[in-house]
Design a protein around this motif. Structure first.
Motif, short mmCIF file in Angstrom:
data_model
loop_
_atom_site.label_atom_id
_atom_site.label_comp_id
_atom_site.label_asym_id
_atom_site.label_seq_id
_atom_site.Cartn_x
_atom_site.Cartn_y
_atom_site.Cartn_z
N LYS A 1 0.83 -1.22 0.00
CA LYS A 1 0.00 0.00 0.00
C LYS A 1 0.86 1.26 0.00
CE LYS A 1 -3.93 -2.17 2.34
NZ LYS A 1 -4.79 -2.21 3.56
N ASP A 2 1.92 1.24 0.80
CA ASP A 2 2.81 2.41 0.84
C ASP A 2 3.53 2.61 -0.50
OD1 ASP A 2 2.10 2.88 3.45
OD2 ASP A 2 3.92 2.00 4.32
N ALA A 3 3.90 1.50 -1.14
CA ALA A 3 4.57 1.60 -2.44
C ALA A 3 3.63 2.20 -3.48
CB ALA A 3 5.04 0.21 -2.88
N LEU A 4 2.38 1.75 -3.51
CA LEU A 4 1.41 2.28 -4.46
C LEU A 4 1.18 3.77 -4.22
CD1 LEU A 4 -0.67 1.92 -6.72
CD2 LEU A 4 -2.33 1.23 -4.97
N LYS A 5 1.01 4.15 -2.97
CA LYS A 5 0.79 5.56 -2.65
C LYS A 5 1.98 6.41 -3.08
CE LYS A 5 -0.14 8.49 1.43
NZ LYS A 5 1.20 9.08 1.62
N SER A 6 3.19 5.93 -2.83
CA SER A 6 4.39 6.66 -3.20
C SER A 6 4.51 6.80 -4.72
CB SER A 6 5.64 5.95 -2.65
OG SER A 6 6.82 6.54 -3.13
N PHE A 7 4.24 5.71 -5.44
CA PHE A 7 4.32 5.75 -6.90
C PHE A 7 3.31 6.74 -7.47
CE2 PHE A 7 2.84 4.27 -11.06
CZ PHE A 7 4.04 4.27 -11.76
N LEU A 8 2.10 6.73 -6.91
CA LEU A 8 1.06 7.65 -7.41
C LEU A 8 1.39 9.10 -7.08
CD1 LEU A 8 -2.11 5.54 -6.61
CD2 LEU A 8 -1.34 6.27 -8.87
N GLU A 9 1.98 9.35 -5.93
CA GLU A 9 2.39 10.72 -5.60
C GLU A 9 3.46 11.20 -6.57
OE1 GLU A 9 1.49 11.29 -0.83
OE2 GLU A 9 3.52 10.72 -1.47
N ALA A 10 4.38 10.32 -6.91
CA ALA A 10 5.43 10.69 -7.86
C ALA A 10 4.86 10.95 -9.25
CB ALA A 10 6.48 9.58 -7.94
N ALA A 11 3.88 10.13 -9.64
CA ALA A 11 3.30 10.27 -10.97
C ALA A 11 2.39 11.49 -11.09
CB ALA A 11 2.51 9.01 -11.33
N THR A 12 1.57 11.73 -10.07
CA THR A 12 0.61 12.84 -10.13
C THR A 12 1.18 14.16 -9.62
OG1 THR A 12 -0.28 12.32 -7.92
CG2 THR A 12 -1.31 11.23 -9.81
N GLU A 13 2.35 14.09 -9.00
CA GLU A 13 3.01 15.28 -8.42
C GLU A 13 2.12 16.00 -7.41
OE1 GLU A 13 4.08 17.33 -12.12
OE2 GLU A 13 6.16 16.69 -11.79
N ARG A 14 1.48 15.23 -6.57
CA ARG A 14 0.66 15.81 -5.50
C ARG A 14 0.65 14.86 -4.31
NH1 ARG A 14 -5.44 16.12 -7.36
NH2 ARG A 14 -5.77 16.06 -5.12
N LYS A 15 0.46 15.41 -3.12
CA LYS A 15 0.41 14.58 -1.92
C LYS A 15 -0.95 13.89 -1.86
CE LYS A 15 3.13 14.29 0.74
NZ LYS A 15 4.27 13.32 0.78
N ILE A 16 -0.92 12.65 -1.43
CA ILE A 16 -2.13 11.84 -1.36
C ILE A 16 -2.28 11.33 0.06
CG2 ILE A 16 -3.24 9.73 -2.17
CD1 ILE A 16 -1.58 10.09 -4.78
N LYS A 17 -3.43 11.60 0.66
CA LYS A 17 -3.66 11.15 2.01
C LYS A 17 -3.87 9.64 2.05
CE LYS A 17 -6.55 11.93 6.08
NZ LYS A 17 -7.72 12.67 6.63
N SER A 18 -4.72 9.14 1.15
CA SER A 18 -4.95 7.70 1.08
C SER A 18 -5.54 7.35 -0.28
CB SER A 18 -5.92 7.24 2.19
OG SER A 18 -7.19 7.83 2.01
N CYS A 19 -5.34 6.10 -0.69
CA CYS A 19 -5.93 5.64 -1.95
C CYS A 19 -6.20 4.15 -1.82
CB CYS A 19 -5.00 5.91 -3.13
SG CYS A 19 -3.42 5.02 -3.03
N GLU A 20 -7.18 3.67 -2.56
CA GLU A 20 -7.53 2.26 -2.52
C GLU A 20 -7.69 1.74 -3.93
OE1 GLU A 20 -7.77 0.07 -0.12
OE2 GLU A 20 -7.25 1.51 1.46
N PRO A 21 -7.03 0.62 -4.26
CA PRO A 21 -7.27 -0.01 -5.56
C PRO A 21 -8.70 -0.51 -5.63
CG PRO A 21 -5.28 -0.87 -4.52
CD PRO A 21 -6.01 -0.09 -3.48
#
Length: 328
Positions: free
Chosen positions: A42-62
């Motif tokens: 979960k942490d890896a997915l959140k980190s990858f998405l933050e890098a891709a979208t260039e924004r901080k993400i509080k939480s995300c769910e597949p």
């Protein structure tokens, strides 16, 4: 992993638990790495998405997007990762392990538009339309030659990461809701020496390109020490590499792709042979035709040399045209 080409499924799957790592550039493995019910995944997915979208993400769910049980290696099954964020943002991530020769630009435009409509309910006003991202990780080069930019090391090169959005010709953004991101892994080759100055997403590209390559262990170790999210991805990849079923899924996808490529090659060879045979037939036909014409011209010359016949009479006798007789 060329040495594994002739392995049986059982031999291939027996690598689980040996310390070897799965290939994160294979669709099923890529998805498994990011969608396990573990903190590191979960942490890896959140980190990858933050890098891709260039924004901080509080939480995300597949979201639920699983292939049916009994997977047999069909490319038609969906291995995308669809995510919904706490603020309503939505993203779809896909790994393209092989170049299927699609028009990936049009494909991505269609996918991001479909993603937008998926999260807009009937009756909602336009203000509720979410910002959406179609993120494509490509294990091949897509950006046309001549598309250059400065990479983190200051060198001029085609970019590893390309970001697309709807803009006017003079660069004015429309709404910013539809966003497409292409990450071309082969172009990350030049980023291995600039880990300290790369963007976070560029470092993710290096990781995905080299994570299972023991010869690049020093590069991966440096990335793991620098990027917390990549450290979690490494842990997740190591964990699923203990799982025999994930090795089986990867083996079947690789075998399916090899069968597809072999089938295309055989079809091309068959078409080439058919074309050559047709060419030979036409050549023989043209050769006979040309030989017959040469014989008629020789007869016409003899008749003309004997004298007493007009050009019209020689043409009638040989079947050649008057123009052809006059040229002799």
């Amino acid at each position: 992993m060329e040495e594994e080409i002739f392995m049986t499924e059982e031999e291939y799957a027996s690598q689980a638990g040996t310390g070897k790592l799965l290939n994160p550039r294979i669709d099923s493995t890529f998805k498994a790495m990011f969608t396990q019910n573990t903190s590191e995944s979960k942490d890896a997915l959140k980190s990858f998405l933050e890098a891709a979208t260039e924004r901080k993400i509080k939480s995300c769910e597949p979201t639920t997007n699983e292939p049916p049980q009994g997977y047999i290696g069909q490319r038609g099954l969906n291995y995308d990762i669809a995510c919904v964020f706490d603020d309503g943002l939505a993203a779809d991530i896909e790994m393209q392990a092989y170049n299927q020769k699609y028009d990936y630009g049009k494909r991505a435009e269609y996918q991001v538009a479909r993603l937008e409509t998926t999260y807009l309910d009937k009756g909602d006003g336009w203000e509720k339309a979410p910002k959406v991202y179609q993120i494509s990780v490509l294990n091949f080069n897509y950006t046309p030659n001549g598309s250059e930019s400065k990479n983190a090391g200051g060198m001029t090169a085609a970019p590893t990461v390309s970001r697309y959005a709807m803009r006017t010709k003079d660069g004015r953004k429309l709404s910013g809701n539809l966003n497409i991101i292409f990450i071309e892994l082969p172009k990350a080759e030049g980023l291995e020496e600039s880990v300290d100055t790369n963007t976070s997403l560029e470092n993710w590209a290096v990781f995905l390109k080299d994570a299972d390559n023991p010869e690049k262990k020093d590069v991966i170790d440096k990335l793991v020490g620098k990027e917390e999210g990549i450290m979690q991805a490494q842990k997740s990849l190591s964990s699923i590499s203990e799982n025999r079923s994930v090795w089986v899924a990867q083996y079947r996808q690789e075998m399916f792709e090899r069968d597809r490529i072999s089938g295309l090659y055989a079809a091309r060879q068959e078409g080439l042979e058919e074309g050559l045979e047709e060419g030979r037939k036409e050549g023989r036909k043209e050769g006979r035709k040309e030989g017959r014409k040469e014989g008629l011209e020789s007869t016409a010359r003899n008749l003309l040399a004997m004298g007493g016949l007009t050009h019209e009479q020689v043409a009638k006798a040989t079947g050649l045209s008057l123009e052809e007789i006059q040229k002799l």
